[in-house]
Design a protein around this motif. Structure first.
Motif, PDB file in Angstrom:
ATOM      1  N   GLU A   1      34.679 -31.536 -67.456  1.00 32.77           N
ATOM      2  CA  GLU A   1      34.038 -32.309 -68.819  1.00 32.77           C
ATOM      3  C   GLU A   1      32.975 -33.177 -68.549  1.00 32.77           C
ATOM      4  O   GLU A   1      32.167 -33.341 -69.500  1.00 32.77           O
TER       5      GLU A   1
ATOM      6  N   VAL B   1      29.677 -31.793 -67.877  1.00 31.50           N
ATOM      7  CA  VAL B   1      28.952 -30.961 -68.968  1.00 31.50           C
ATOM      8  C   VAL B   1      28.555 -32.129 -70.227  1.00 31.50           C
ATOM      9  O   VAL B   1      27.435 -31.885 -70.713  1.00 31.50           O
TER      10      VAL B   1
ATOM     11  N   HIS C   1      29.736 -28.161 -79.844  1.00 30.18           N
ATOM     12  CA  HIS C   1      29.953 -28.769 -78.509  1.00 30.18           C
ATOM     13  C   HIS C   1      31.089 -27.399 -77.853  1.00 30.18           C
ATOM     14  O   HIS C   1      30.986 -26.850 -77.029  1.00 30.18           O
ATOM     15  N   GLN C   2      31.965 -27.344 -78.745  1.00 27.27           N
ATOM     16  CA  GLN C   2      32.992 -26.418 -78.617  1.00 27.27           C
ATOM     17  C   GLN C   2      32.495 -24.899 -78.365  1.00 27.27           C
ATOM     18  O   GLN C   2      32.945 -24.037 -77.542  1.00 27.27           O
TER      19      GLN C   2
ATOM     20  N   ARG D   1      30.805 -24.454 -75.266  1.00 22.93           N
ATOM     21  CA  ARG D   1      31.880 -24.307 -74.241  1.00 22.93           C
ATOM     22  C   ARG D   1      32.376 -22.799 -74.176  1.00 22.93           C
ATOM     23  O   ARG D   1      32.754 -22.441 -73.098  1.00 22.93           O
TER      24      ARG D   1
ATOM     25  N   ASP E   1      31.213 -22.214 -71.060  1.00 26.39           N
ATOM     26  CA  ASP E   1      32.108 -22.954 -70.293  1.00 26.39           C
ATOM     27  C   ASP E   1      31.424 -24.115 -69.570  1.00 26.39           C
ATOM     28  O   ASP E   1      30.576 -24.486 -69.841  1.00 26.39           O
ATOM     29  N   GLY E   2      31.725 -24.410 -68.237  1.00 25.43           N
ATOM     30  CA  GLY E   2      30.868 -25.273 -67.402  1.00 25.43           C
ATOM     31  C   GLY E   2      30.217 -24.857 -66.680  1.00 25.43           C
ATOM     32  O   GLY E   2      29.613 -25.448 -65.531  1.00 25.43           O
TER      33      GLY E   2
ATOM     34  N   LEU F   1      24.776 -23.391 -69.299  1.00 23.94           N
ATOM     35  CA  LEU F   1      24.697 -24.399 -70.263  1.00 23.94           C
ATOM     36  C   LEU F   1      23.223 -25.009 -70.235  1.00 23.94           C
ATOM     37  O   LEU F   1      23.087 -25.152 -71.606  1.00 23.94           O
TER      38      LEU F   1
ATOM     39  N   SER G   1      33.937 -17.945 -69.607  1.00 27.26           N
ATOM     40  CA  SER G   1      32.519 -17.764 -70.549  1.00 27.26           C
ATOM     41  C   SER G   1      32.966 -16.415 -71.157  1.00 27.26           C
ATOM     42  O   SER G   1      33.253 -15.473 -70.750  1.00 27.26           O
TER      43      SER G   1
END
Ligand SMILES: Nc1ncnc2c1ncn2[C@@H]1O[C@H](COP(=O)(O)OP(=O)(O)OP(=O)(O)O)[C@@H](O)[C@H]1O
Ligand SMILES: [Mg+2]
Length: 432
Positions: free
Chosen positions: A225, A228, A241-242, A245, A249-250, A255, A362
């Motif tokens: 987190e 990110v 942001h959600q 994600r 994902d990360g 990203l 993802s």
């Protein structure tokens, strides 16, 4: 502390190839572990999936800035980066030659040392002992060699002129240099691969230590987190942001691509159409899904398919029913493969009282897996069925039926909306 890269006035996102050290974000604990090993003249084996940031990490370790930040003198270590894909086809001779060549480039100002390397390179054959002799000279200068080997998988794959025996001889000579030679005091290395070293290369025999047991192992996982947030320093709504994600994902490369697309959208000031945005994102990131898929085993692929199918109903607006029956049995028998997929950053296991449920990190990877099912031929499906050891024939039939249904409805091919739900909602409420 997470490294913070940049001011917002310029595009903070970095797309394509290893990130420049100035844009390098996070990975604080991995960098610490790497320096621990390096300063002990140890050896580190990092593995991670496509786009997880392996080359970027090596570049960062090679950069003078990363040494200065820790109060270390960069020139103590002669840092040599080598990508094994550049030795084509991979051969030990070519490998030692490339190491010496790159090393010579790094020590050009030291005429004596670069002259000694040139002499070695002028010989008809070059091997580990030539590097050993050069290490001795490096040690006399109170320096050491840090070898950063990218895509080391290539050294662990046989081909026509590189059979298992040749590979084992190469790996033993490498290990010998790192573990048994007097010059090991002047030598540290970091190698990166897609999969764990112990799952690659030659099978172990009863006699002798494993060829990889001088390495410390370190998986490169998706960003957490904090990382990110450090990367996504752009002021966007929590909902957006959600949404990001959910699709990325990360995963560092995903990203960065999502951030880059959003940055350009923000600059134009126009709200992107969520489906067009998702389609563009999907096509820009497809290479990562494809190569992740290709480097997994048939059993892992089967498990990914089952996880994607198990979550399919919830994703779709048209409410087709996909009844797979109880998958717990197969998941409990395959915990090793599921764990490997978790470590690869593809799935997450939610552990709760009622047992375990698996989900994709993802949604783009999940979309890709459904698409793979749609594109499978009848023979592919038959072959996959053979992997279901220990399942009742009734359940095997049930699963095949679901796979055929998916082929019939073509859910992935026809719609991407089900996989980017949060993004659609987020765009509806604005970006900032
Ligand atoms: N530490 C990081 N900070 C910021 N961005 C990163 C970082 N690591 C990776 N990235 C992003 O991910 C992308 C891919 O990184 P990189 O090429 O290092 O991955 P890789 O694991 O070597 O990929 P491949 O499997 O294709 O060799 C970069 O272009 C960058 O956008
Ligand atoms: Mg790379």
């Amino acid at each position: 502390v997470v490294n913070r890269p940049h001011a917002m006035s310029q595009n903070p996102f970095y797309v394509g190839g290893p990130v420049a050290p100035d844009f390098f974000v996070g990975r604080v604990s991995e960098v610490n572990i790497a320096f621990d090993q390096i300063l002990k003249r140890g050896h580190l084996a990092i593995w991670g999936g496509p786009g997880m940031g392996k080359s970027s990490l090596l570049d960062f370790l090679a950069s003078p800035g990363s040494w200065q930040m820790r109060g270390l003198e960069p020139h103590r270590a002669i840092r040599v980066y080598l990508n094994c894909t550049d030795i084509h086809p991979f051969q030990p001779e070519g490998f030692w030659r490339s190491v010496l060549n790159n090393l010579r480039e790094g020590v050009e100002s030291d005429l004596e040392l670069s002259g000694a390397i040139s002499d070695r390179l002028a010989q008809p054959e070059v091997g580990k002992d030539d590097l050993r002799q050069i290490l001795k000279l490096i040690g006399q200068r109170d320096q050491f060699l840090l070898l950063l080997l990218d895509d080391y998988d290539l050294a662990l794959r046989t081909h026509e002129d590189y059979d298992a025996a040749k590979m084992l001889a190469f790996l033993s000579s490498f290990r010998n240099l790192a573990v048994h030679s007097r010059e090991k005091r002047y030598f540290a290395s970091v190698v990166v691969t897609f999969r764990r070293l112990s799952d690659l290369g030659p099978k172990l025999t009863a006699d002798g230590s494993p060829w990889y047991n001088h390495y410390k192992f370190l998986p490169l996982k998706p960003f957490d987190e904090n990382e990110v947030s450090a990367l996504f320093s752009m002021p966007i709504t929590p909902a957006l942001h959600q949404g990001v994600r959910e699709i990325a994902d990360g995963h560092p490369a995903l990203l960065q691509i999502a951030g880059d697309l959003l940055y350009h959208a923000l600059r134009t000031g126009e709200m992107p159409d969520p489906i067009a945005f998702a389609q563009e994102f999907q096509s820009l990131t497809e290479q990562f899904s494809r190569s992740t898929w290709e480097l997994t085993t048939p059993m892992e692929q089967m498990l990914m398919m089952l996880i994607a199918l198990a979550n399919l109903e919830g994703r779709l607006a048209n409410k087709h029913q996909y009844d797979l029956g109880d998958l717990d049995l197969i998941f409990s028998q395959r915990s090793r493969e599921l764990w490997d997929l978790e470590e690869l950053g593809v799935i997450t296991c939610d552990r709760h009282e009622g047992g375990e449920t698996y989900r994709f990190n993802s949604s783009m990877m999940e979309w890709w897996v459904i698409k793979e099912i749609e594109n499978s031929s009848e023979t592919d499906l038959e072959q996959r069925k053979r992997l279901f050891l220990g399942l009742s024939s009734k359940q095997i039939e049930q699963i095949s039926k679901v796979m055929h249904q998916v082929q019939q409805y073509q859910e992935a091919a026809t719609s991407i909306a089900g996989w980017v739900g949060s993004l659609v909602k987020a765009f509806a409420t604005g970006m900032l």
